[in-house]
Scaffold this motif. Sequence first.
Motif, short mmCIF file in Angstrom:
data_model
loop_
_atom_site.label_atom_id
_atom_site.label_comp_id
_atom_site.label_asym_id
_atom_site.label_seq_id
_atom_site.Cartn_x
_atom_site.Cartn_y
_atom_site.Cartn_z
N LYS A 1 41.57 44.59 -22.45
CA LYS A 1 42.78 45.07 -23.29
C LYS A 1 43.93 44.88 -22.52
CE LYS A 1 40.58 48.09 -26.32
NZ LYS A 1 40.84 49.19 -27.36
N ARG B 1 47.38 46.10 -21.17
CA ARG B 1 47.99 47.29 -20.89
C ARG B 1 49.60 47.54 -21.23
NH1 ARG B 1 47.85 48.47 -16.08
NH2 ARG B 1 47.25 50.53 -16.02
N ASN C 1 54.36 57.61 -31.60
CA ASN C 1 53.29 57.88 -32.44
C ASN C 1 52.81 56.53 -33.52
OD1 ASN C 1 52.41 60.10 -31.43
ND2 ASN C 1 53.54 61.41 -32.90
N ARG D 1 51.65 53.81 -31.09
CA ARG D 1 50.26 54.06 -30.80
C ARG D 1 49.19 53.79 -31.96
NH1 ARG D 1 49.70 58.79 -29.79
NH2 ARG D 1 51.68 59.02 -28.53
N LYS D 2 49.69 54.25 -33.12
CA LYS D 2 48.57 54.13 -34.21
C LYS D 2 48.39 52.62 -34.50
CE LYS D 2 49.28 55.51 -38.60
NZ LYS D 2 50.09 56.35 -39.23
N SER E 1 46.29 51.00 -31.55
CA SER E 1 44.88 51.56 -31.51
C SER E 1 43.86 50.91 -32.64
CB SER E 1 44.63 53.25 -31.77
OG SER E 1 45.19 53.37 -33.21
N LYS E 2 44.63 50.00 -33.53
CA LYS E 2 43.86 49.41 -34.54
C LYS E 2 43.29 48.13 -34.28
CE LYS E 2 46.12 51.84 -38.50
NZ LYS E 2 47.16 51.62 -39.52
N THR E 3 43.83 47.80 -33.09
CA THR E 3 43.66 46.48 -32.54
C THR E 3 42.49 46.69 -31.24
OG1 THR E 3 45.04 46.17 -30.73
CG2 THR E 3 46.20 45.59 -32.91
N ASP E 4 41.82 45.39 -31.19
CA ASP E 4 41.06 45.25 -29.83
C ASP E 4 41.83 44.79 -28.79
OD1 ASP E 4 38.99 46.42 -31.36
OD2 ASP E 4 38.15 44.31 -31.70
N GLU F 1 46.06 48.40 -25.42
CA GLU F 1 45.84 49.95 -25.27
C GLU F 1 47.27 50.46 -24.42
OE1 GLU F 1 43.09 51.54 -22.41
OE2 GLU F 1 43.12 49.73 -21.49
N GLN G 1 52.96 46.60 -38.45
CA GLN G 1 52.14 46.44 -37.54
C GLN G 1 51.65 44.96 -37.17
OE1 GLN G 1 47.95 47.83 -38.24
NE2 GLN G 1 47.15 47.05 -36.63
#
Length: 124
Positions: free
Chosen positions: A4, A6, A18, A21-22, A25-28, A31, A111
């Motif tokens: 991932k 960074r 937030n 981050r949301k 977090s839905k992706t691979d 991070e 997104q």
Amino acid sequence: MMTKKRILLVDDSPLVRNLIRKFLSKTDDFEVVGEASNGEEAVKLFFQLKPDIVIMDVTMPVKNGLEAAQEILCQEPGAKILLASAMGDDDLLDQALAIGIKHSIQKPFKQAQLIDALNKVLEE
């Protein structure tokens, strides 16, 4: 398995952090490894964490995003920074280009737009 990318997330709004981050977090692929609420924290964290990409808000207290980005790029010319600006910051984007930031995204973003922008930054 790809590692991932960074992300250092810099925005003075906890709500915006937030949300981003949301999204991530839905992706691979990404991070969030650190968060800062102003440009001064951003610079410190950048050199501690050595993230792959910084998502940098422009308008922040203590030190704004352009000042922080400039400080980072002076010491780390290859740093990848995605500038997140609110509507109407056009002269700011010119300043950003002048200090070497080629990529920006306009708030509010979805997104897909964020992921797209991050991938463009990585392709450089």
